[in-house]
Design a protein around this motif. Sequence first.
Motif, PDB file in Angstrom:
ATOM      1  N   LEU A 216       0.830  -1.204   0.000  1.00 23.82           N
ATOM      2  CA  LEU A 216       0.000   0.000   0.000  1.00 23.82           C
ATOM      3  C   LEU A 216       0.865   1.255   0.000  1.00 23.82           C
ATOM      4  CD1 LEU A 216      -2.754  -1.078   2.560  1.00 23.82           C
ATOM      5  CD2 LEU A 216      -3.083  -0.674   0.115  1.00 23.82           C
ATOM      6  N   ALA A 217       1.939   1.231   0.785  1.00 16.64           N
ATOM      7  CA  ALA A 217       2.814   2.389   0.840  1.00 16.64           C
ATOM      8  C   ALA A 217       3.462   2.651  -0.503  1.00 16.64           C
ATOM      9  CB  ALA A 217       3.891   2.181   1.905  1.00 16.64           C
ATOM     10  N   ARG A 218       3.690   1.597  -1.262  1.00 13.08           N
ATOM     11  CA  ARG A 218       4.285   1.745  -2.591  1.00 13.08           C
ATOM     12  C   ARG A 218       3.219   1.923  -3.675  1.00 13.08           C
ATOM     13  NH1 ARG A 218       8.953  -2.880  -1.563  1.00 13.08           N
ATOM     14  NH2 ARG A 218      10.637  -1.413  -1.167  1.00 13.08           N
ATOM     15  N   GLN A 219       1.946   2.043  -3.243  1.00 14.40           N
ATOM     16  CA  GLN A 219       0.817   2.242  -4.142  1.00 14.40           C
ATOM     17  C   GLN A 219       0.620   1.057  -5.086  1.00 14.40           C
ATOM     18  OE1 GLN A 219       0.850   6.246  -5.816  1.00 14.40           O
ATOM     19  NE2 GLN A 219       2.177   6.916  -4.144  1.00 14.40           N
TER      20      GLN A 219
ATOM     21  N   ALA B 102     -10.462  -2.279   0.261  1.00 18.48           N
ATOM     22  CA  ALA B 102     -11.254  -1.057   0.082  1.00 18.48           C
ATOM     23  C   ALA B 102     -10.611  -0.142  -0.960  1.00 18.48           C
ATOM     24  CB  ALA B 102     -11.399  -0.331   1.414  1.00 18.48           C
ATOM     25  N   ARG B 103      -9.296  -0.005  -0.920  1.00 18.97           N
ATOM     26  CA  ARG B 103      -8.631   0.889  -1.867  1.00 18.97           C
ATOM     27  C   ARG B 103      -8.568   0.281  -3.265  1.00 18.97           C
ATOM     28  NH1 ARG B 103      -7.420   5.173   0.635  1.00 18.97           N
ATOM     29  NH2 ARG B 103      -6.781   5.209   2.824  1.00 18.97           N
ATOM     30  N   ALA B 104      -8.676  -1.036  -3.327  1.00 13.15           N
ATOM     31  CA  ALA B 104      -8.731  -1.695  -4.637  1.00 13.15           C
ATOM     32  C   ALA B 104     -10.134  -1.667  -5.225  1.00 13.15           C
ATOM     33  CB  ALA B 104      -8.243  -3.133  -4.514  1.00 13.15           C
ATOM     34  N   GLY B 105     -11.089  -1.088  -4.496  1.00 10.13           N
ATOM     35  CA  GLY B 105     -12.459  -0.983  -4.992  1.00 10.13           C
ATOM     36  C   GLY B 105     -13.353  -2.126  -4.579  1.00 10.13           C
TER      37      GLY B 105
ATOM     38  N   GLY C 255      -4.627   8.615   2.820  1.00 14.87           N
ATOM     39  CA  GLY C 255      -4.301   7.774   3.962  1.00 14.87           C
ATOM     40  C   GLY C 255      -2.823   7.553   4.093  1.00 14.87           C
ATOM     41  N   ALA C 256      -2.499   6.494   4.806  1.00 14.05           N
ATOM     42  CA  ALA C 256      -1.101   6.239   5.147  1.00 14.05           C
ATOM     43  C   ALA C 256      -0.258   5.924   3.932  1.00 14.05           C
ATOM     44  CB  ALA C 256      -1.026   5.078   6.135  1.00 14.05           C
ATOM     45  N   SER C 257      -0.904   5.504   2.853  1.00 14.69           N
ATOM     46  CA  SER C 257      -0.085   5.043   1.737  1.00 14.69           C
ATOM     47  C   SER C 257      -0.489   5.619   0.393  1.00 14.69           C
ATOM     48  CB  SER C 257      -0.147   3.517   1.663  1.00 14.69           C
ATOM     49  OG  SER C 257      -1.492   3.100   1.684  1.00 14.69           O
ATOM     50  N   GLY C 258      -1.514   6.463   0.335  1.00 16.02           N
ATOM     51  CA  GLY C 258      -1.989   6.975  -0.933  1.00 16.02           C
ATOM     52  C   GLY C 258      -1.251   8.222  -1.356  1.00 16.02           C
ATOM     53  N   PRO C 259      -1.377   8.645  -2.640  1.00 11.44           N
ATOM     54  CA  PRO C 259      -0.690   9.832  -3.134  1.00 11.44           C
ATOM     55  C   PRO C 259      -1.325  11.098  -2.624  1.00 11.44           C
ATOM     56  CG  PRO C 259      -2.083   8.900  -4.845  1.00 11.44           C
ATOM     57  CD  PRO C 259      -2.157   7.964  -3.686  1.00 11.44           C
ATOM     58  N   VAL C 260      -0.519  12.104  -2.322  1.00 12.91           N
ATOM     59  CA  VAL C 260      -1.000  13.385  -1.824  1.00 12.91           C
ATOM     60  C   VAL C 260      -0.289  14.471  -2.616  1.00 12.91           C
ATOM     61  CG1 VAL C 260      -1.193  14.880   0.180  1.00 12.91           C
ATOM     62  CG2 VAL C 260      -1.348  12.419   0.451  1.00 12.91           C
TER      63      VAL C 260
ATOM     64  N   LEU D 243      14.404   3.836   0.983  1.00 11.74           N
ATOM     65  CA  LEU D 243      13.218   4.187   0.231  1.00 11.74           C
ATOM     66  C   LEU D 243      13.582   4.880  -1.072  1.00 11.74           C
ATOM     67  CD1 LEU D 243      11.882   3.569   2.987  1.00 11.74           C
ATOM     68  CD2 LEU D 243      10.287   5.430   2.538  1.00 11.74           C
ATOM     69  N   THR D 244      12.793   4.636  -2.107  1.00 13.22           N
ATOM     70  CA  THR D 244      12.990   5.321  -3.375  1.00 13.22           C
ATOM     71  C   THR D 244      12.399   6.723  -3.293  1.00 13.22           C
ATOM     72  OG1 THR D 244      10.884   4.581  -4.284  1.00 13.22           O
ATOM     73  CG2 THR D 244      12.768   3.112  -4.564  1.00 13.22           C
ATOM     74  N   ASN D 245      12.729   7.561  -4.282  1.00 12.48           N
ATOM     75  CA  ASN D 245      12.177   8.917  -4.303  1.00 12.48           C
ATOM     76  C   ASN D 245      10.652   8.895  -4.331  1.00 12.48           C
ATOM     77  OD1 ASN D 245      14.791   9.735  -4.321  1.00 12.48           O
ATOM     78  ND2 ASN D 245      14.729  10.762  -6.311  1.00 12.48           N
ATOM     79  N   ARG D 246      10.080   7.966  -5.094  1.00 16.62           N
ATOM     80  CA  ARG D 246       8.621   7.891  -5.175  1.00 16.62           C
ATOM     81  C   ARG D 246       8.012   7.491  -3.836  1.00 16.62           C
ATOM     82  NH1 ARG D 246       4.610   4.175  -7.048  1.00 16.62           N
ATOM     83  NH2 ARG D 246       6.141   2.528  -7.293  1.00 16.62           N
ATOM     84  N   GLU D 247       8.689   6.564  -3.143  1.00 16.86           N
ATOM     85  CA  GLU D 247       8.180   6.141  -1.831  1.00 16.86           C
ATOM     86  C   GLU D 247       8.297   7.257  -0.801  1.00 16.86           C
ATOM     87  OE1 GLU D 247       9.388   1.438  -2.527  1.00 16.86           O
ATOM     88  OE2 GLU D 247      10.715   2.784  -1.440  1.00 16.86           O
ATOM     89  N   ILE D 248       9.383   8.011  -0.863  1.00 14.77           N
ATOM     90  CA  ILE D 248       9.538   9.149   0.045  1.00 14.77           C
ATOM     91  C   ILE D 248       8.475  10.197  -0.257  1.00 14.77           C
ATOM     92  CG2 ILE D 248      11.076  11.014   0.773  1.00 14.77           C
ATOM     93  CD1 ILE D 248      13.430   9.156   0.014  1.00 14.77           C
ATOM     94  N   ALA D 249       8.222  10.422  -1.529  1.00 15.03           N
ATOM     95  CA  ALA D 249       7.222  11.407  -1.919  1.00 15.03           C
ATOM     96  C   ALA D 249       5.843  11.039  -1.383  1.00 15.03           C
ATOM     97  CB  ALA D 249       7.184  11.532  -3.445  1.00 15.03           C
ATOM     98  N   ALA D 250       5.476   9.745  -1.491  1.00 17.87           N
ATOM     99  CA  ALA D 250       4.178   9.306  -0.981  1.00 17.87           C
ATOM    100  C   ALA D 250       4.101   9.446   0.528  1.00 17.87           C
ATOM    101  CB  ALA D 250       3.924   7.861  -1.393  1.00 17.87           C
ATOM    102  N   THR D 251       5.209   9.214   1.209  1.00 20.15           N
ATOM    103  CA  THR D 251       5.236   9.302   2.667  1.00 20.15           C
ATOM    104  C   THR D 251       5.101  10.739   3.145  1.00 20.15           C
ATOM    105  OG1 THR D 251       6.597   7.322   2.871  1.00 20.15           O
ATOM    106  CG2 THR D 251       6.654   8.873   4.712  1.00 20.15           C
ATOM    107  N   LEU D 252       5.808  11.673   2.494  1.00 17.04           N
ATOM    108  CA  LEU D 252       5.917  13.052   2.994  1.00 17.04           C
ATOM    109  C   LEU D 252       4.998  14.038   2.283  1.00 17.04           C
ATOM    110  CD1 LEU D 252       9.799  13.326   3.426  1.00 17.04           C
ATOM    111  CD2 LEU D 252       8.077  12.691   5.109  1.00 17.04           C
ATOM    112  N   HIS D 253       4.097  13.514   1.403  1.00  9.76           N
ATOM    113  CA  HIS D 253       3.177  14.409   0.692  1.00  9.76           C
ATOM    114  C   HIS D 253       3.949  15.395  -0.181  1.00  9.76           C
ATOM    115  CE1 HIS D 253       0.015  13.787   4.147  1.00  9.76           C
ATOM    116  NE2 HIS D 253       0.519  12.664   3.656  1.00  9.76           N
ATOM    117  N   LEU D 254       4.960  14.921  -0.875  1.00  9.59           N
ATOM    118  CA  LEU D 254       5.774  15.745  -1.756  1.00  9.59           C
ATOM    119  C   LEU D 254       5.739  15.163  -3.162  1.00  9.59           C
ATOM    120  CD1 LEU D 254       8.946  16.098   0.505  1.00  9.59           C
ATOM    121  CD2 LEU D 254       7.080  17.747   0.297  1.00  9.59           C
TER     122      LEU D 254
END
Length: 934
Positions: A657-660, A697-700, A802-807, A891-902
């Motif tokens: 989930l954290a990695r989307q 739930a997030r998978a629909g 949420g904890a793992s979605g894109p922001v 963590l990869t840049n994408r994973e850091i971005a998802a974590t920190l809302h960046l």
Amino acid sequence: MITTCGSVLRSFARALTGPRAEPVLMFVEGAAGEGKSHLLQELADLPDAPEPARRWWRCGAGGGPSEEDGHRPEATLWLVDDVHRADEDELRRLRGVLEGLGPGSAAAVTYRPEEIEVPGLPLGGTPMTYPGRLTVLTNRLAPWDEERVRRATEEALGGSGCTAEAVTRLHERTGGVPRVVVDLLAMVREQWPAFTGTAAEVDAAGVPPRLAELVLSRTHAVPPEHRPVVWAAAVLDGPAGRDELAAVSGLGAGTGTGALLGALEGAALAELGEGRYGFAVPLAASAVRATLPGPVRQDLHRRAANVLSRRQPVDWAAVAGHHRAAGEGHRWLRAVERAAESAEASGRHEQAITLLERTLALPGLPPQARARLAPLLARNAVTGLRSDQTVEVLAQIVQDAALPPAVRGELRLDLGLMLCNQMGRSHEGWQVLEVAAGELRDVRSVLAARAMAALVTPYWPGVSVDVHRGWLIQAVAAADDSGDAAMRTAVLANHVGLAMSCADPEAWELVEQLPVQSTDPACLRQAARGLCNAADSAVWLGFYERGADLLAAGRDLSARSGAPYTEHSAMGTRLLQQWWTGRWLGLDKRCEDFVAATADMPFIASDAYVVRGLLAVAQGDWGEARSWLSQQGTFGTEKLPVPLGAAAAGAVIRLALARQEVTAAAEHARAAWKVVADKGVWPWAAELAPWAVEALARAGDRAGAHTMVRNFAQGLGRRDAPAARAALVWSRAVLTETEAEASGEASGEGRRSGLLEAAALYGEAAAAYGELPRPYSQALTTEGAARCAIAADTEGAPDDEGASGPVPDAEAASRPAPAPEEDAILPVLAELESCAQRFTDLGAVWDAARARALLRTRQPVRKGRPPGRPSHADQLSPREEEVAQLAVSGLTNREIAATLHLSPRTVEQHIAGAMRKTGALSRRDLAHRLDATP
């Protein structure tokens, strides 16, 4: 490679360089191979000594200086080697030289004390006149200790071959004699790279030729009629008394004593202790034994077996070896049996297993002997810690149609237990246990009850809890019919584990029935297992204090009753308890140490693997997390006990989930949920449910998520399972939050209402976890409550995934303006800030960064702060440090971005800034720079 004792060199240097520079004579005694000649070379090269003329004198080689050489006017350093080889004429000339040493001169004289003609007098029986001005020193070279052998082994073989087992064996067999150590290491090195560092490989290397030549020449020098005493010492292969050597040699007391004196005088044997004799280098015995004719050697072994059987206590393993070497097969097998029984009784299960495995693997073993020895092997393997080779041996033996049915059933029972408990092959083990229960039902009711009791254990996947309850009824009846107290305790111990796992009301009463005060060791071992079963199940339920008390009592009783497998299993439970209760300091190291200590049987450390993986998730070390959660490839995760497999699956789903990777998370959730649902022990869904519900739930698949929550609630009913009840509320909060987000497009008010309801549920879960206590779960649910409250309070704000979605990137735009109801949200922000600090205190780097990122989306502007951002020209800004910490954790840049809302681009800029300010050349280098930052 050979080095000498530094104290010898220092004392000689002090004498040479003293203020008066009087002449010095140093006697250096040492057995063959202890480095005397090497010491002389070091003395010749002594840097602190003056520079006199160096004169070498090798005795017995012919020539040598005259007596007048001792009266030279110039200073001379005499290096006299091997005085034990000098004849009388050479000794006379040497005495003259030494008596004439002048000021500034010195002499070092080496000899083997075991070979000088007159014991204690290296210069012969003629007294020497020592001048009054002469300083006389004596030094005795000593063998290397184990640490020095270790250093030599590391030099010769490198770190990979320098195992503790190899070093210990090298030290034992060589007696620490430097020359023998070096020569044997050279032979071991010839096995490279096949050498893996085992004691057996050291033994297989053989005897160094230099040692063999020395011991065989000394043996040959003993008169033929006296040599049997040396042969006897070679066969006994260890310190032995005079009477024992006489008896084994067959010489009798009188002749034997004279033969021993002659062997000692000729240095063929040595006195190893008060009244104990043998070879100064244990490895030398092998060289002598190899020269003995077969019939002579067999007679010696037969007499050795008789002699050792009279020692107290009897070393039955050694007796067995002598009987076998003597060709006495029946006596050999009886001695093996007694050796295994003795080892088992004293808790030396590993020793018993090794002996029995080696014996049972031999071809042509009589069926009756196999029938006696195989159950001994199985019994020790079930109680002990080794099972890999034992499983293969037993699997072959149970196919033997000549075995009596009762014996075959007993072996099959122990084989099934090892497959389930120690090898992780539960499906195969379950089938073996069912067959064993059927085989034993009519022939041995005690063992039938034991097999049925094993089938009561609910941990293994693939069998419903109702099946376990059915076997419990049969096991109780069989144990009562047997009248065996230990078997009734065994059944009770498994009943305790089943009842506690299911949170049955009777569980705690059953614990009180365990006979922990019994005087029967077998009952105590089963009671210890029952306590540890109860502790493990209680910890999974969330009763951490009561579980700790049971665990302490169970571990203590396991240690006292000799149940190492139970004791090690309890250590895994302790790691789980420390994870849940937030005692994380040093927990990663404790897990890794446990895994290393059980490397030969990794399944027993499965708790440690999972806990280490859970830590890695929280710390943001996701690469390591995957490795640990998958047991580092030692065995498949599908073989894990159901509760542990559910916990590992929850962590894997959370990572996805954290990695989307939502689709993969949902697939994993469905598979893991089916295992728990098929088992029907619903408290075990606690570590899986919140993440599985979120994935679906997030998978629909909201219908599937609803079904999970409904089944979880129905399965729990009114059971007293605090951790599962908190997880159920958490799961409802996740479901409510995701539904509110999904409905937000159609109705803003409906979204707000749903988010507030979710915040309340998260808060309820946090309070429940706080009561347990479970600080990490409490912090996660507190964060969830704040996330929902902030989202509900922010009209028109972007949806929070949420904890793992894109922001969206919060720093790419200006800071959000405070909401109109800012005063109402301030307590939520304060709680979120406290939550971030709790993550930090635990060491949950990833979670702390995520919580602070959420906090920054609504952090009010501090009054009095000047406009613009603070300058961090030379130091990392808080955000740069946060990004850098996550980057070095893996963590990869994408994973850091998802974590920190960046955005990934912003993350890339922060990492570049951190590397520029710290001078790091890479992400790996950045880790070192951050560690060095005060």
